[in-house]
Design a protein around this motif. Sequence first.
Motif, PDB file in Angstrom:
ATOM      1  N   HIS A  64     -24.974  -2.836   5.911  1.00 42.37           N
ATOM      2  CA  HIS A  64     -26.337  -3.160   5.526  1.00 42.37           C
ATOM      3  C   HIS A  64     -27.291  -2.925   6.685  1.00 42.37           C
ATOM      4  N   HIS A  90     -31.153  -4.277   8.258  1.00 40.58           N
ATOM      5  CA  HIS A  90     -32.305  -5.184   8.248  1.00 40.58           C
ATOM      6  C   HIS A  90     -33.524  -4.354   8.642  1.00 40.58           C
ATOM      7  N   HIS A  91     -34.417  -4.159   7.694  1.00 41.65           N
ATOM      8  CA  HIS A  91     -35.618  -3.372   7.962  1.00 41.65           C
ATOM      9  C   HIS A  91     -36.718  -4.271   8.533  1.00 41.65           C
ATOM     10  N   GLY A 110     -35.019  -7.885  12.911  1.00 44.14           N
ATOM     11  CA  GLY A 110     -33.592  -7.865  13.214  1.00 44.14           C
ATOM     12  C   GLY A 110     -32.923  -9.183  12.885  1.00 44.14           C
ATOM     13  N   GLN A 111     -31.764  -9.383  13.464  1.00 47.18           N
ATOM     14  CA  GLN A 111     -30.972 -10.580  13.210  1.00 47.18           C
ATOM     15  C   GLN A 111     -30.174 -10.918  14.467  1.00 47.18           C
ATOM     16  N   PRO A 126     -33.606  -4.130  14.371  1.00 49.08           N
ATOM     17  CA  PRO A 126     -33.987  -3.593  13.068  1.00 49.08           C
ATOM     18  C   PRO A 126     -33.512  -2.145  12.917  1.00 49.08           C
ATOM     19  N   SER A 152     -32.834 -15.280  11.765  1.00 47.24           N
ATOM     20  CA  SER A 152     -33.843 -14.234  11.626  1.00 47.24           C
ATOM     21  C   SER A 152     -35.219 -14.875  11.616  1.00 47.24           C
ATOM     22  N   ALA A 189     -40.342  -7.395   6.092  1.00 46.45           N
ATOM     23  CA  ALA A 189     -38.903  -7.363   6.355  1.00 46.45           C
ATOM     24  C   ALA A 189     -38.113  -7.355   5.049  1.00 46.45           C
ATOM     25  N   SER A 190     -36.999  -6.637   5.068  1.00 46.60           N
ATOM     26  CA  SER A 190     -36.119  -6.595   3.899  1.00 46.60           C
ATOM     27  C   SER A 190     -34.713  -6.211   4.347  1.00 46.60           C
ATOM     28  N   ASN A 191     -33.758  -6.451   3.471  1.00 44.66           N
ATOM     29  CA  ASN A 191     -32.373  -6.030   3.706  1.00 44.66           C
ATOM     30  C   ASN A 191     -32.037  -4.931   2.726  1.00 44.66           C
ATOM     31  N   GLU A 192     -31.367  -3.916   3.219  1.00 46.14           N
ATOM     32  CA  GLU A 192     -30.857  -2.853   2.360  1.00 46.14           C
ATOM     33  C   GLU A 192     -29.342  -2.941   2.382  1.00 46.14           C
ATOM     34  N   TRP A 193     -28.757  -3.244   1.224  1.00 46.07           N
ATOM     35  CA  TRP A 193     -27.306  -3.330   1.131  1.00 46.07           C
ATOM     36  C   TRP A 193     -26.746  -1.958   0.796  1.00 46.07           C
TER      37      TRP A 193
END
Length: 136
Positions: free
Chosen positions: A55, A57-58, A61-62, A93, A113, A119-123
């Motif tokens: 995945h 994180h756009h 970050g984390q 990111p 986070s 911000a978004s997550n792309e799986w």
Amino acid sequence: MDKKELEKVSDFSLGEENTAYAQYFIGKSYLSTLNKEEAFIANVTFEPGCRNNWHIHHVGGQILICVGGHGWYQEFGKEAQFLKSGDVVYIAPEIKHWHGAVADEAFAHLALSVPVEGASNEWCEPVTDEEYNKLK
């Protein structure tokens, strides 16, 4: 793995089975939200062999803070890192990655986070058994 045993992996609350994101995991995980003010912090506990999909994180970050058991973290195109309690991983990111437990032991980390506008997550695709089983 017995839920009572999973509760012993770290000193943080195990929480509930992570059914909302189960489609992005191989194996069973548990999620406990610890904080929502300014920074989001959750305890994520993985049963042995459990891992999330690749995945990204756009925008934001984390940070992972390992709090129990042993696990793996891998950035796409790089060697996997073995994780133990006390390890901290910063994920910038836009870095494609995955994380999860080793095959024979549960693992827990705090995921932190900071909410960032946009911000978004792309799986992405799952970590295959072939990829995962190569890790020692």
